[in-house]
Design an enzyme around this catalytic site. Structure first.
Site, PDB file in Angstrom:
ATOM      1  N   ILE A 153     -41.875  22.966 105.246  1.00 42.35           N
ATOM      2  CA  ILE A 153     -41.867  24.365 105.665  1.00 42.35           C
ATOM      3  C   ILE A 153     -40.714  24.581 106.635  1.00 42.35           C
ATOM      4  CG2 ILE A 153     -43.115  26.159 106.953  1.00 42.35           C
ATOM      5  CD1 ILE A 153     -45.709  24.950 105.958  1.00 42.35           C
ATOM      6  N   GLY A 154     -40.002  25.663 106.441  1.00 43.98           N
ATOM      7  CA  GLY A 154     -38.947  26.056 107.368  1.00 43.98           C
ATOM      8  C   GLY A 154     -38.772  27.563 107.292  1.00 43.98           C
TER       9      GLY A 154
ATOM     10  N   CYS B  36     -36.310  16.122 107.064  1.00 40.65           N
ATOM     11  CA  CYS B  36     -36.930  16.842 108.186  1.00 40.65           C
ATOM     12  C   CYS B  36     -36.855  16.047 109.486  1.00 40.65           C
ATOM     13  CB  CYS B  36     -38.375  17.228 107.863  1.00 40.65           C
ATOM     14  SG  CYS B  36     -38.517  18.261 106.395  1.00 40.65           S
TER      15      CYS B  36
ATOM     16  N   LYS C 184     -34.925  20.810 110.339  1.00 40.12           N
ATOM     17  CA  LYS C 184     -33.803  19.917 110.054  1.00 40.12           C
ATOM     18  C   LYS C 184     -33.470  19.941 108.567  1.00 40.12           C
ATOM     19  CE  LYS C 184     -34.391  17.026 114.130  1.00 40.12           C
ATOM     20  NZ  LYS C 184     -34.297  15.638 114.674  1.00 40.12           N
ATOM     21  N   ILE C 185     -32.971  18.814 108.058  1.00 38.41           N
ATOM     22  CA  ILE C 185     -32.482  18.786 106.685  1.00 38.41           C
ATOM     23  C   ILE C 185     -33.598  18.427 105.708  1.00 38.41           C
ATOM     24  CG2 ILE C 185     -31.780  16.349 106.726  1.00 38.41           C
ATOM     25  CD1 ILE C 185     -29.228  17.252 105.168  1.00 38.41           C
TER      26      ILE C 185
ATOM     27  N   ALA D 218     -41.751  24.489 100.373  1.00 38.03           N
ATOM     28  CA  ALA D 218     -41.484  23.826  99.097  1.00 38.03           C
ATOM     29  C   ALA D 218     -42.545  22.767  98.869  1.00 38.03           C
ATOM     30  CB  ALA D 218     -40.090  23.199  99.099  1.00 38.03           C
TER      31      ALA D 218
ATOM     32  N   TRP E  38     -34.450  18.571 101.068  1.00 37.63           N
ATOM     33  CA  TRP E  38     -33.886  18.686  99.715  1.00 37.63           C
ATOM     34  C   TRP E  38     -34.689  19.686  98.911  1.00 37.63           C
ATOM     35  CZ3 TRP E  38     -36.226  17.789  94.965  1.00 37.63           C
ATOM     36  CH2 TRP E  38     -35.381  17.747  93.844  1.00 37.63           C
ATOM     37  N   HIS E  39     -34.011  20.444  98.041  1.00 39.58           N
ATOM     38  CA  HIS E  39     -34.663  21.292  97.049  1.00 39.58           C
ATOM     39  C   HIS E  39     -34.077  20.978  95.686  1.00 39.58           C
ATOM     40  CE1 HIS E  39     -36.616  23.632 100.113  1.00 39.58           C
ATOM     41  NE2 HIS E  39     -35.467  24.006 100.647  1.00 39.58           N
TER      42      HIS E  39
END
Length: 235
Positions: free
Chosen positions: A148-149, A178, A76-77, A162, A79-80
């Protein structure tokens, strides 16, 4: 796996589209056998990335102050941004490919890395990433320290993980990170009460990831890796 290259793009945050384009170009060449297994290491400019399972309720409900980019990874969504170490392993996986085992390996690399800073990372059933256990005596719920994705295409990985080092955690307040609404988000710096930056985490991340990937040797390069083109066909 033999040689493994860690390509550190430097301390200046990288725009997300620039990093994504680089991933795809590197992936194309890795599939073609033109480059070795390579892990991109970087910090991004602030961005929200929405995986294929992101629902409308997960997204920011108002202007979040950073772009929201829909991408082709699972999950899902999230942030970085600055203060967060983002790693994109562009590596060929062994046959038969086991995506779940690959994700567990990435989790293990993070768990071993943060253990060097005195933190005990855990896995949570049904949730990817690395977590810290709830501590009721300190009034702390379960909190996520690394996400993790991944995507595997033509046998080669893309996207990755990340680790929150010393980033501004308030960015996560603008989404359901997430897709998880009943847990918190944390960083190495918050947990340890002192600044732990991305530069502090680079070396142990490289060492543990190389070990778990089975690399016989690894090295770090600075800047964008070379992207050789296929040799022109002879007339």
């Amino acid at each position: 796996m033999s040689d493994l290259v860690f390509a550190w793009l430097g301390a200046a945050p990288v725009p997300y589209q620039e990093g994504w384009d680089l991933q795809r170009e590197l992936h194309r060449r890795r599939v073609a056998g033109l480059v070795p297994d390579t892990v991109l290491l970087l910090e991004h400019e602030p961005v929200y990335t929405a995986g294929k399972r992101t629902g409308p309720w997960d997204r920011p409900q108002t202007d979040p102050g950073a772009p929201v980019v829909d991408i082709d990874r699972g999950g899902k969504i999230t942030w970085h941004g600055p203060g967060q170490l983002t790693a994109y392993p562009i590596v060929r996986l062994r046959d038969p490919i086991d995506v779940v085992a690959y994700v567990r390996m990435l989790e293990e690399a993070i768990i071993r890395t943060i253990a060097e800073f005195g933190l005990t990372g855990i896995r949570v059933e049904g949730r990817t990433g690395v977590w810290l256990a709830a501590d009721p005596e300190r009034g702390l719920i379960e909190r996520k320290i690394a996400s993790i994705g991944c995507r595997i295409a033509r046998g080669v990985g893309m996207h990755g993980f990340a680790v929150n080092c010393d980033n501004d955690l308030s960015w996560f307040d603008r989404i359901v990170p997430c897709g998880i609404s009943d847990a918190g988000t944390t960083s190495l710096s918050r947990e340890l009460g002192r600044r732990v930056g991305v530069a502090d985490v680079l070396a142990p991340t490289e060492r543990h990831l190389a070990d778990l990937l089975g690399a016989s040797a690894y090295r770090r390069t600075e800047g964008v890796p070379e992207l050789p083109e296929p040799a022109a066909a002879s007339a």
